[in-house]
Structure formats: structure tokens, C-alpha cells
Design an enzyme around this catalytic site. Sequence first.
Site, PDB file in Angstrom:
ATOM      1  N   GLN A 272      -5.618   0.546 -20.466  1.00 46.83           N
ATOM      2  CA  GLN A 272      -4.976  -0.195 -19.381  1.00 46.83           C
ATOM      3  C   GLN A 272      -5.048  -1.702 -19.554  1.00 46.83           C
ATOM      4  O   GLN A 272      -5.850  -2.208 -20.337  1.00 46.83           O
ATOM      5  CB  GLN A 272      -5.647   0.170 -18.047  1.00 46.83           C
TER       6      GLN A 272
ATOM      7  N   HIS B 105      -4.568  -5.193 -16.577  1.00 46.35           N
ATOM      8  CA  HIS B 105      -4.317  -5.555 -15.186  1.00 46.35           C
ATOM      9  C   HIS B 105      -3.442  -6.794 -15.180  1.00 46.35           C
ATOM     10  O   HIS B 105      -3.675  -7.724 -15.948  1.00 46.35           O
ATOM     11  CB  HIS B 105      -5.643  -5.811 -14.470  1.00 46.35           C
TER      12      HIS B 105
ATOM     13  N   GLU C 175     -11.709  -8.267 -14.110  1.00 48.69           N
ATOM     14  CA  GLU C 175     -12.880  -7.450 -13.777  1.00 48.69           C
ATOM     15  C   GLU C 175     -14.035  -7.660 -14.741  1.00 48.69           C
ATOM     16  O   GLU C 175     -13.853  -8.030 -15.896  1.00 48.69           O
ATOM     17  CB  GLU C 175     -12.501  -5.966 -13.673  1.00 48.69           C
TER      18      GLU C 175
ATOM     19  N   HIS D  99      -7.941  -2.599 -22.393  1.00 48.47           N
ATOM     20  CA  HIS D  99      -9.274  -1.998 -22.405  1.00 48.47           C
ATOM     21  C   HIS D  99      -9.236  -0.560 -21.924  1.00 48.47           C
ATOM     22  O   HIS D  99      -8.267  -0.112 -21.297  1.00 48.47           O
ATOM     23  CB  HIS D  99     -10.245  -2.806 -21.545  1.00 48.47           C
TER      24      HIS D  99
ATOM     25  N   ARG E  12      -1.020   1.444 -16.934  1.00 47.60           N
ATOM     26  CA  ARG E  12      -1.639   2.423 -17.831  1.00 47.60           C
ATOM     27  C   ARG E  12      -0.723   2.791 -18.987  1.00 47.60           C
ATOM     28  O   ARG E  12       0.489   2.819 -18.826  1.00 47.60           O
ATOM     29  CB  ARG E  12      -1.956   3.714 -17.064  1.00 47.60           C
TER      30      ARG E  12
HETATM   31 ZN   LIG Z   1      -9.671  -2.062 -15.875  1.00 49.58          ZN
END
Ligand SMILES: [Zn+2]
Length: 396
Positions: free
Chosen positions: A86, A88, A113, A241, A260
Site C-alpha cells: 500500500q 497513503h 504513519e 510498504h 492498495r
Molecule cells: Zn500503511
Amino acid sequence: MELTGWVKNYDWGRNGIHSAVAQLAMANDPDFRLNEEESYAEMWMGTHICGVSVVKETGETLDRVLKKDLPYLFKVLSISKALSIQVHPNKCEAERLHKERPEIYKDPNHKPELAIALTPFVALVGFQPVEDIRDFIDEFQPLSKLIGKEAVDRLHLSPNSDTLKLCYEKLMKSEEADVAKCIKDIVKNHQKELKSNKLLEVFNKVNSDFPGDVGVLSLFFLNLVHLQPGQAIYLGANEIHAYLDGDCVECMACSDNVIRAGLTPKYKDVEQLISSVIFEGADAGRKLFLPYHIDDHVQVYVPPVDDFAVIHVAIKHTVDTYKLQIQPYGSILITLEGSRTLRLNTSAGPKEIVLTRGSIVYIPVEAAPEIEFAPAEDCGENFTSYIATYNYFRKA
Ligand SMILES: [Zn+2]
């Protein structure tokens, strides 16, 4: 305020009592009923609409009590099966994606994140140096065949971001049947090469969790990192990641936006991933995210965004009361081991809360400038907590 987190039962989570999420939920909430067959993947702490924390004393949701959202979302993850490959989106993309497809991209926020390992933790993070990817493609001929001579030749001629993108796009857009055939071929004829590259175990595991999935072949493109407890990785916008195994605490901007592209039964948005992802190769060693040491008991993970920072508090049982300086922003604390009495100021006056494993506490603005961790009675154990807060360290 003591809180109860929101447990998510995604199928990649660890089962029953083997899950750190289930263990913490049981310790936190006497009403929590464990089902050994169920997977317990994530515990959410914060105000995100898809899993708001509940105030223990009153049963109200945290967002209603605070009358606002927190800028961060704090989690514990317990992983037995790979999470999807994925990225973001950044803020601008997130706003557009949410507007165009709100059923998939559920909020308009970015989602940088930070994951801090609680146990040995395995993840795929960012692309390997392009030369290393080229060497893998040469060594594993079924992969080279799948990507195609033209793209592979261009990669050889100039190993750079453009040719990496070309090859990765070829891979991700290959026909499912061709991908499955390539993986089968590698399993059958390249065990020795997988072993000498220390990929055999992880390749077999990911392939048994997601047989024939294109994400399995991402192992040849992405950095495989093994974190020890306390080590961390930070994923900025559009950094590719996938978490593969282990327990971690995770903090992010308050969002659930995920693009994704593999290792998932969920919707894959390959076009969006290819157009968003940063095609830049780097050594795995550069992916570790180091905290600042404040003193012997406290270290702080300070990411390059305003939304959040994470404070790690580790106090030996021999230490008397420890005073932690904090700034006037609402924070969330979770205790992982040991016991201490937390003393803090609240709008209703000074308060004491006994912290034990599983305790989750909202630390209000009024608690600044200092909270205290006093020794708890009869506790011979060292104490460990993580605190998520607004990233005021960035300005310091
Ligand atoms: Zn993630």
C-alpha cells in the site's frame, strides 16, 4: 479519563489470546469476551469515525466529550498474515480521491504513519536501490520474462526511477494467470537462489497466505526490514510498504485512506498506486526511524509532520516518582507493562489513575506542564507506556 479502545477483527490479525490486541483488550475491559477462533488485528485509540474510543466512566464517545477530533489516530497492531502492499495519499490527493470515490477513500486526510515494533517485526518498506532490483530480475528469469525484454533492457541501460517505474508497472499490470505461473516457476526452480538471498522463508509464507498474488513478487522490488522491539519505521505520503509479521504500536494522522495493490482480498487500485507511489530506491538501513533520547526513561519519535509524535516512557521499578514535561495538547497513553500511579491535573482538579497493562488514558490539555508517574504498591516490574500527542516537538 480512562478509555476503551476499538478492536478491529481484520483477517490478517493474530488469533485469540496470541494477539497482543486481544490481550490488551482483555486487560482493559472486564466485559471483553475472547473468542479463540477470531482474529484480533488492531486496536484504535482516538476519535476517527470508523472506531471512536469510549470513555469508561460514562460510556460516551471521546469525540463527543472533547467536542472535536484529535489530529492523530493511535493503534496497536498484531499481525500474523501480510497486510496489503500500500501507499497513503498526500493531503491534496486524499481530498480529490475522497471527493471522487468516497466509498473507497473514506476521509479527505493524508495518513503519514509511524510503526514502533513491540516484538520482532517484519515489513516491506520502500524500493530497494535500483541496481539491486535489476540484479534480482537477472537472477530470477521467470520474473524477467514476466516484466518483458523491452522494459528489462531499458532498466539495464539506465537503472533509474523511470525504468524502475516502467518495470514495476509492467509487473503490477501483468495478467493474473501469468503472475501465478511466474511464482510457480520460481517455487519449483529457484529455491537455491531464494535461500542464498535470505528470501526463502518470507517468499513461502507470503505465497501461502496469498497464493499467486502479484504482491509476492514485490519481495524482489521492496526492502525487507526486520525490526527489534523499540525500532521504528516512518512512512511518509506515497511511500510503498507492507507489514508482514509481528506486533507494533502505530500512530498516524487521523485517516484511514489506503491505496492498495496486492496481498489483499480488498479492492486493488493499481492505476492510482502507480501514479502516486514514489519510485526512488534506497538502502534498507536508511528506513529505520530513530527517536530522540530525552533522558534515561523517555524517548520521543518526532516525524516530519505536525499531526502526531509518540513518546516512549520506560521507568525501572527501582525509580521513584518520575515527572514528565508535556505541552497543552490532548494526548493518549497506553500502558504495556508494569504499574504506576499517574497523577495529573484535570478540569475537575488533581486526579490519580492507577495504570496497569492495557490501561488507556486521555491526558487533557489541563494536565500540562507536567504529569507524574508515582510507584504503584508492590510492583516489582518495570513500567512501559506509549503516549501519542500532537507534534509540538517539531516547533521546539
Ligand atoms: Zn500503511
